[in-house]
Design a protein around this motif. Sequence first.
Motif, PDB file in Angstrom:
ATOM      1  N   UNK B 120       0.865  -1.129   0.047  1.00 62.25           N
ATOM      2  CA  UNK B 120       0.025   0.027   0.020  1.00 62.25           C
ATOM      3  C   UNK B 120       0.851   1.241  -0.002  1.00 62.25           C
ATOM      4  N   UNK B 122       0.784   5.044   0.735  1.00 59.76           N
ATOM      5  CA  UNK B 122      -0.073   5.888   1.594  1.00 59.76           C
ATOM      6  C   UNK B 122      -0.766   6.905   0.749  1.00 59.76           C
ATOM      7  N   UNK B 123      -1.896   6.766   1.012  1.00 57.42           N
ATOM      8  CA  UNK B 123      -2.951   7.949   0.456  1.00 57.42           C
ATOM      9  C   UNK B 123      -3.487   7.460  -1.259  1.00 57.42           C
ATOM     10  N   UNK B 124      -2.730   6.212  -1.754  1.00 57.86           N
ATOM     11  CA  UNK B 124      -3.235   5.641  -3.077  1.00 57.86           C
ATOM     12  C   UNK B 124      -4.885   4.766  -2.908  1.00 57.86           C
ATOM     13  N   UNK B 125      -5.575   5.279  -3.890  1.00 57.94           N
ATOM     14  CA  UNK B 125      -6.912   4.674  -3.791  1.00 57.94           C
ATOM     15  C   UNK B 125      -6.959   3.427  -4.272  1.00 57.94           C
TER      16      UNK B 125
END
Lengths: 603, 184
Positions: B120, B122-125
């Motif tokens: 993941x 950070x902040x990635x949809x």
Amino acid sequence: MVSPQRASLICGALLFVLPVRAAEIRLLPEYLRPDPFGAIVTEDRKNTAATEPAQVKLRVAKRGYASMQIVVYAEKPGSYRLRVTAPPPLEVDVFREWFHKMRSGGAYYPDALIPVSGTHESHIPNPDNRIENQKSEAYWLDVWVPAGASPGEYAIQVTLNADGKQAAARVPVTVLDANYPSDDVIAIDHNSYGSTWLPALYPKAAKQEDFYTSAELFRLIHAHHRIFYEHRGLYHQLGYGHAGKVAPEFAPELEGTGRNKRIANWNLFDRHYGPLLDGSAFANTRFGAKPIPFVYLPINPDWPASFLWWGEPGYEAEFVNVVSQMERHFREKGWTQTRFEMFFNHKKRYKGYPWDGDETRFEADLPYFAEYRRLLDKAVPGQSPVKFVFRADASWMLAEQARKQGGVIDFWVNAGTILSWYPDIVEMLKKRGDIVWIYSGTPEVAGPASAITFNPLRAWLWGIDGYIHWLAVSPGPDPWFRFDGGDTAMVYPGSRFGVEAPIPSIRLKAQRNCLQDLALLDTFKKTRPADWLKTEVSKRYNGLGPEDWWIAHPPITREPVQEWSNADIDSASRRSKARFNTLDANAWERVRRFLHELVTERK
Amino acid sequence: MKPVLLLIAAVLCARADELARTLDDVARIASVMVDGDVCQRIVTARAEGYIIKGHPRDKWFGSDNYDVNHGPYIQTKKTLMRLARLNPAYYDVNLWMPIGESPRKIHVVIRNDREISQFWTFGTLVQDMIPEMREVLETDKRVTVRQKPGIVSVLAPVHNSLGDVVGLVEVVGREKPDAHENVK
């Protein structure tokens, strides 16, 4: 509007030039920032009115600051010595201005302020700042007038020695017969997230073993609180992630589960927060030791209660046990002057929880807030002297939340743009006794210097309580030679200059001076109608009336919130933004002059 | 000196192997316990539509419209949290699901409170399909991934009632706990 050529002439007249053969002193007011080549930065020359004085004179009330800038200009490279002195009881703080080279375009703007002594030796060009063909260095001067100073006339002396020659300048300072109030009428907050950014900014300090439990960590944290406090500001540091992980320095240590969950250890929490909550972190400052007025709690959907028990009796038991213990601890310590904020920062998009705590957009998320209010009320005795507040940061559906969540939320932090559509909501919240702040990004250095006063003034004109720079400690990977513009920074790491603490910025200084003015201005509401004051101030600031600071109920507000895009919001706000894009460098100076007239009339 | 270094390396490898075995055990159980039908009901059709479609003038449109059905989300999250308590090791159990058709993307649907993931951002949809995840989705087998130093992930398939692999869990552990990871 003034043509660029005309503006340049006007600014030329503002320079108070004292030439010597090798170098010369130029004096500038606080809102005209110099560049490293002997001119004023373009943005501060735009829209400048032609009514400014040709000499820098300072007028200031007691228990506050007056500021100005000194430019040392030299056609040829060489060393010099600058000396600045003030007659007692006035005190001067001198800072060398760093010229940041912008990553985009390569222009230079001064912003970071490096503390230097009243007698300072340097060289043009400055080898550290590495500017080709640099002709001038600049210094920011803060003049502190203590509460005990006698009103009257004083003078700051500036002397420059270069190439065996000496030049001198005298800056008149009028101390007014008034005190800046100790309490601000607008709270200006500087926000940050976690502590993991500290090692990158302070690598030397972070080399220490077990940095995150070390005295060095807490010294750095307290240094951030202190620099903002010394500039009439607040500092917030959120201690948990979007999926509920709490960094140990932000919360007491827990043990047990269900009915047996409890606080096992206060050590790190007390080392972090104790000096902030009893005010001792601010001892030996000019404003004196005072507890911080607001602080985030570590409460989130997974702390102190585990989300595993959400909707079950265990969740309530864990929450109430621990929060009750916190209330008791705070009460026993006498930490009763600070508002402890239960605040949910998580968003669904970060995939930790099924509802948006921050900037809620969906109706189905609202019942979670009501449940947390119930739990908080159960945990905290009604007669407790400890102040717990439930804070919500609202944007999309702030109007709906405000209408539906009375008695649930009592501290609203709203998107400034969207709140500008709802003067009626502000009135309702204030009538209810709620705390109302707004948030936005920080004005970049590449705008007019006076832009930093826009949000504090907007908050005052709207009659709300505060404003937040949503991120104020992140100057980017290379603020010195490839600067992003500072829209997430109001302070800089001092490490480069041998200061293992944050150093201030021009914007922070200008904001402080604006806040002290607003605090004093607000005292005139006792003797003058508030609407008249607001009208006069707004008129002087940018020629508008107080009503022009709102765009009440634009068409977008009749559409369902779930259909709005950011592009729609931008379109709806375009008219409002257009009103303010002619802000000139002297906007606040005109407000200040009005304030000084009021002070003089009162006497 | 060399024998000492070799000994340290051997100890570290043994620890990593032990962590990988622990995570693999949890991943095996997760494949049975996580209900793929429920997982398929988590992200709302509206949110999924906006993620895929986007907005010509608003780069945040997908994120701002991201929404989930609370019941299936909470049920699945609690299962993942229980799985994260099976062993005292420092690990998390995250749920990932594919989204869109061609090219197929992947997104994390549920993370947990140790905030660990090897994948993941950070902040990635939504992210490009990770090859190891594609392998799990296509072969229905567990895959162990060691991309970042000190972190081990075991990816395990999640099935629905038709027997289709509809997602995967990332059982991810750190050899050394990081109390500050993703607190930002």
